[in-house]
Scaffold this active site. Structure first.
Site, PDB file in Angstrom:
ATOM      1  N   ARG A  15     -65.577  25.328  98.670  1.00 56.38           N
ATOM      2  CA  ARG A  15     -66.080  25.001 100.004  1.00 56.38           C
ATOM      3  C   ARG A  15     -65.123  24.130 100.806  1.00 56.38           C
ATOM      4  NH1 ARG A  15     -71.926  22.788  98.674  1.00 56.38           N
ATOM      5  NH2 ARG A  15     -71.016  22.572  96.585  1.00 56.38           N
ATOM      6  N   LYS A  22     -59.517  20.202  94.905  1.00 55.36           N
ATOM      7  CA  LYS A  22     -60.442  19.311  95.613  1.00 55.36           C
ATOM      8  C   LYS A  22     -60.154  17.843  95.359  1.00 55.36           C
ATOM      9  CE  LYS A  22     -64.778  19.062  94.261  1.00 55.36           C
ATOM     10  NZ  LYS A  22     -66.228  19.306  94.115  1.00 55.36           N
ATOM     11  N   GLY A  78     -68.792  25.304  83.539  1.00 53.05           N
ATOM     12  CA  GLY A  78     -69.826  24.290  83.667  1.00 53.05           C
ATOM     13  C   GLY A  78     -69.399  22.918  83.183  1.00 53.05           C
ATOM     14  N   ASN A 380     -29.305 -11.492 123.901  1.00 55.03           N
ATOM     15  CA  ASN A 380     -30.002 -10.609 124.839  1.00 55.03           C
ATOM     16  C   ASN A 380     -29.341  -9.232 124.768  1.00 55.03           C
ATOM     17  OD1 ASN A 380     -32.025 -10.531 127.240  1.00 55.03           O
ATOM     18  ND2 ASN A 380     -30.205  -9.487 127.989  1.00 55.03           N
ATOM     19  N   ALA A 383     -30.887  -3.030 128.176  1.00 55.23           N
ATOM     20  CA  ALA A 383     -31.567  -1.735 128.216  1.00 55.23           C
ATOM     21  C   ALA A 383     -30.575  -0.595 128.035  1.00 55.23           C
ATOM     22  CB  ALA A 383     -32.302  -1.584 129.541  1.00 55.23           C
ATOM     23  N   ASN A 389     -24.183   3.461 114.415  1.00 49.22           N
ATOM     24  CA  ASN A 389     -24.010   2.994 113.043  1.00 49.22           C
ATOM     25  C   ASN A 389     -23.620   4.085 112.056  1.00 49.22           C
ATOM     26  OD1 ASN A 389     -26.606   4.006 113.647  1.00 49.22           O
ATOM     27  ND2 ASN A 389     -27.472   3.085 111.816  1.00 49.22           N
ATOM     28  N   TYR A 390     -23.574   5.342 112.490  1.00 47.02           N
ATOM     29  CA  TYR A 390     -23.353   6.465 111.567  1.00 47.02           C
ATOM     30  C   TYR A 390     -22.139   7.265 112.018  1.00 47.02           C
ATOM     31  CZ  TYR A 390     -24.581  10.644 108.804  1.00 47.02           C
ATOM     32  OH  TYR A 390     -24.574  11.687 107.924  1.00 47.02           O
ATOM     33  N   SER A 408     -26.432  -3.551 129.923  1.00 44.39           N
ATOM     34  CA  SER A 408     -27.151  -2.287 129.802  1.00 44.39           C
ATOM     35  C   SER A 408     -26.217  -1.127 129.491  1.00 44.39           C
ATOM     36  CB  SER A 408     -27.911  -1.997 131.098  1.00 44.39           C
ATOM     37  OG  SER A 408     -28.874  -2.993 131.345  1.00 44.39           O
ATOM     38  N   GLY A 426     -21.976  -4.138 131.223  1.00 47.07           N
ATOM     39  CA  GLY A 426     -22.789  -2.932 131.187  1.00 47.07           C
ATOM     40  C   GLY A 426     -21.949  -1.668 131.164  1.00 47.07           C
TER      41      GLY A 426
END
Length: 460
Positions: A15, A22, A78, A380, A383, A389-390, A408, A426
């Site tokens: 079911r 199950k 059973g 700081n 954005a 890193n790879y 940024s 930036g």
């Protein structure tokens, strides 16, 4: 005294409408069978036996418990036939055998211990429950004095017997030697043509062995799972239990109906958790932590006073995540394994941090990536900036020392060190170490293109 513990986990669960066995379907993020094994782990067992059948290889590969043994029921004929398969694995020196269901995940250890105590190595003890609607349960038959006479399976019960509200949960404790003998006497002359474990009750009565019934503490702890509807119902019941435990300890849940715990959660005083949050693995929340709506937090330690704004995803996995006191995270932030954030660090919207440490007061407030980085105090991080890193084969580390300002849209190509107090203009791509206290800019000169006009769409 040590006992035998037998867990029945051989059923197909037709079911459930799923190829997954199950007992491997999950409740609160953990397989049903594993709930039972974990709950019963403190019991003093001479043998821990799981009966498998449908999907045996999968079940045996996933089940985890100390000194666990498996026996297989092939085919499934059973409950009595199932326990017959466990007989060769029983420790004959253990006076009592406890039989549990692998699809009844919320049974309490205290309930199992009471069942074993009721058996006392000489009686047949049944775990029963009184329900308004016991449909599907075997009914407990008693004489006028209240003594248990037998169990009648629902499909074999008469209409009068079906009016009995006390049902058998499928769990029992029996004297090991007697159980072994009774199992050998089972017959399958019933509506299903199966060998019912419940038939041993009548055998015990016929032999003058006392049969006792121990009632479960609640309906919820003995509810089994047969279909997705029952699984979903049990999930909500379990989550409500966990929510109430936390609220009684002082945690403020905005709506306990919209809370999910799939592991462990430790919380200090004055913790607030908004709606739709999911906690996985091991999570620790310090005093005064606030978790915004719809956060997912896994394997993390969040120190006192930190605020996790809505829709933040924290996934510590094996390495864990640490968030320092008073830190502000999110909304829509992602902290991945190995993120270690100091006191009052700010991680803003759409910022991802992986395998990186940020010291006290460092900020990355918008649209940024920090991977494999060591970031000093009061940095700081602008954005749109990322640590590259790879290199396509290996990961490399970026070191950003204290009081650095990263403008940024910068790319820091690791391995690279940005010296204390320096500034990166930036739009710069930095691939060489930057000395302390200097301004570095690495971008193309802005150039005018004479005679340029915007392209015009061609008419067809």
């Amino acid at each position: 005294m040590a006992l035998n513990m037998v867990v029945m986990a051989a059923g197909k669960g037709t079911r459930m409408k799923s190829a997954l066995p199950k007992v491997l379907h999950k409740l609160a993020g953990k397989p049903l069978l594993q709930h039972v094994l974990d709950t019963m782990a403190p019991l003093d067992c001479a043998a821990r036996i799981v009966i498998t059948g449908h999907g045996a290889e999968q079940v045996e590969a996933r089940a985890q418990a100390q000194a666990l043994r498996f026996v297989r029921q092939m085919p499934q004929l059973g409950t009595g036939h199932a326990v017959q398969q466990a007989v060769p694995a029983l420790d004959a020196g253990a006076p009592t055998t406890l039989i549990l269901n692998g699809d009844t995940p919320l049974v309490r250890r205290e309930t199992a211990e009471a069942l074993v105590a009721a058996s006392a190595g000489s009686k047949l003890a049944l775990l029963t429950v009184v329900l308004d609607d016991p449909s599907g349960y075997g009914r407990i038959l008693r004489d006028a004095a209240g003594q248990v006479l037998g169990i009648k399976e629902h499909k074999d019960a008469s209409e009068a017997e079906r009016q009995i509200r006390e049902g058998y949960t499928g769990m029992m404790a029996a004297p090991t030697a007697l159980l072994t003998r009774w199992l050998g006497q089972l017959k399958n002359d019933n509506a299903q043509g199966e060998y019912y474990l419940t038939d041993i009750v009548a055998m015990a009565v016929a032999e003058g062995v006392e049969v006792v019934a121990t009632q479960a503490g609640s309906e919820t702890e003995v509810l089994g799972v047969n279909d997705p509807v029952q699984l979903a119902d049990l999930e909500r019941r379990f989550q409500r239990q966990q929510a109430e435990t936390l609220m009684r300890a002082g945690v403020r849940l905005m709506d306990p109906a919209r809370f999910d715990l799939r592991g462990t959660l430790e919380a200090g005083a004055e913790v607030e958790i908004d709606v739709g949050c999911v906690f996985e693995g091991r999570v620790m929340l310090g005093e005064g932590v606030r978790i915004g709506a719809h956060c997912v937090i896994k394997d993390a330690v969040i120190q006192a006073g930190a605020v996790i704004h809505p829709f933040t995803h924290i996934d510590g996995e094996a390495a864990g995540v640490e968030v320092g006191e008073g830190a502000l995270i999110g909304p829509f932030a992602r902290l991945r394994p190995g993120a270690k954030l100091g006191r009052e660090v700010h991680i803003g919207n759409f910022v991802e941090v992986k395998n990186s440490s940020l010291a006290a007061g460092a900020k990355a407030n918008h649209l940024a990536y920090l991977g494999d980085a060591t970031v000093g105090e009061r940095v700081n991080y602008g954005a749109g900036s990322i640590t590259a890193n790879y290199d396509g084969a290996n990961k490399h580390r970026t070191v950003i020392e204290a009081d650095v300002h990263i403008g940024s849209n910068c790319v820091l190509v690791a391995p690279v060190t940005i010296g204390a107090g320096s500034t990166i203009g930036g739009g710069s791509t930095i691939a060489k170490d930057v000395p302390a206290g200097e301004l570095w800019v690495a971008r193309a000169r802005q150039t005018k293109i004479p005679g340029w006009t915007r392209p015009v769409k061609l008419k067809k």
